[in-house]
Design a protein around this motif. Structure first.
Motif: not given
Length: 340
Positions: A269-282
């Motif tokens: 919905h909001a691709p600019s709000a988050i960098v998926l590769d930054d999600v490493e754990t929980n």
């Protein structure tokens, strides 16, 4: 309510409650609680240190761990987003006379060059001497960032060369272990004092364990009492910690998968709000754009999702054993829709 404010919200499972109810207990101030002693030995062996000390909170473990290494009037170096400077109520300065000096980082990730470039060694009586470097793994406000083993190894070498100690805040060290496969003992080898929290993703209701040398832990036990942290029949709590170590380490991978699924739902919905590769754990940190974090958190709560505002324009979601994969996806869709 899908409550993703923190993984400290986990509640004991039925199996954990049974272990607590059946725990053998004694008076820990007298050193006579067998379940606490078993937990302390278990965590010390896990992290490759001589001895452990069961404490009520991770903040107390950090307070004691740094106290053991930092002479009053010296300083601790840590990054600007470190838990010890953002969320421990200035305890290290107000209670133990230790100041902090911070360095900038990207998502809390260590840069040995930045750390060693700031060290103040042999500068007295003109400048405050550096006695400790504090490391957080994973990094909470950085978004669950894992500190790579090779970086910790390099930092250890540089600190040893300069006579500077290291304290490892392992509030979510179990998450780093599961995400990377790096052993607890290897992480433990890079620091003089290490804390391991049991009451976050591991699911225990209370408690953290500090490990170090036997001599250091004996000192910390006395200081813990001064701070009001002497336990009595707290084996019922230590039993929860032992159960967590037996049953809840490997399942942290489920929380990591749920966090990734939540992030992907936000990005739809909001691709600019988050960098998926930054999600490493929980932990998932999401930018709120022109809207304030408080506005988004309030709107999400109205829609049945509880989040934390961790900056003026950042909200945080933390997955844990009491929130399913499907609920995490639903929460991500809610948040993404609010940001779209």
């Amino acid at each position: 309510m899908i409550d993703l404010r923190s993984d400290t919200l986990t509640r004991p499972s039925d199996g954990m409650r049974r272990a607590m109810a059946e725990a053998e207990v004694g008076d820990d101030v007298y050193g006579e609680d067998p379940t606490i002693l078993a937990l302390e030995r278990r965590v010390a062996e896990l992290l490759g240190h001589e001895a452990g000390l069961f404490c009520p909170t991770g903040s107390m473990c950090n307070l004691l761990g740094i106290w053991l290494l930092a002479v009053p009037g010296t300083e601790v170096l840590c990054d600007t987003q470190a838990h010890i400077v953002r969320a421990e109520m200035a305890a290290h300065a107000s209670l133990h006379g230790v100041t902090t000096r911070t360095f900038a980082s990207v998502r809390g990730r260590l840069d040995p060059d930045a750390v060693t470039g700031m060290m103040s060694i042999g500068t007295g009586p003109f400048l405050t001497e550096t006695s400790v470097v504090e490391v957080e793994n994973t990094h909470n406000f950085g978004g669950g960032t894992v500190q790579p083993a090779e970086v910790l190894r390099e930092l250890r070498t540089r600190c040893s060369d300069n006579g500077v100690a290291i304290h490892l805040d392992g509030a979510r060290l179990a998450n780093a272990h599961v995400a990377t496969g790096t052993s607890f003992a290897e992480y433990g080898s890079y620091a003089d004092t290490v804390s391991l929290c049991l009451s976050k993703g591991l699911g225990a209701p209370v408690g953290s364990v500090l490990v170090s040398s036997a001599a250091n832990i004996a000192k910390a036990r006395t200081q813990r009492k001064r701070l009001g942290g002497g336990w009595r029949q707290a084996g019922i709590l230590a039993a929860a910690g032992l159960y967590a170590l037996d049953h809840n380490i490997e399942r942290l991978a489920d929380d990591h998968a749920a966090a990734r699924a939540l992030a992907e739902a936000v990005a739809e919905h909001a691709p600019s709000a988050i960098v998926l590769d930054d999600v490493e754990t929980n932990i998932v940190v999401v930018g709120t754009g022109t809207k304030t974090a408080a506005e988004i958190a309030a709107a999400a709560r109205e829609a049945g999702v509880a989040l934390s505002a961790v900056g003026a324009h950042q909200v945080r979601a933390v997955t844990h054993l009491d929130v399913s994969l499907d609920e995490s996806v639903q929460a991500g869709r809610v948040l993404g829709s609010l940001l779209a």
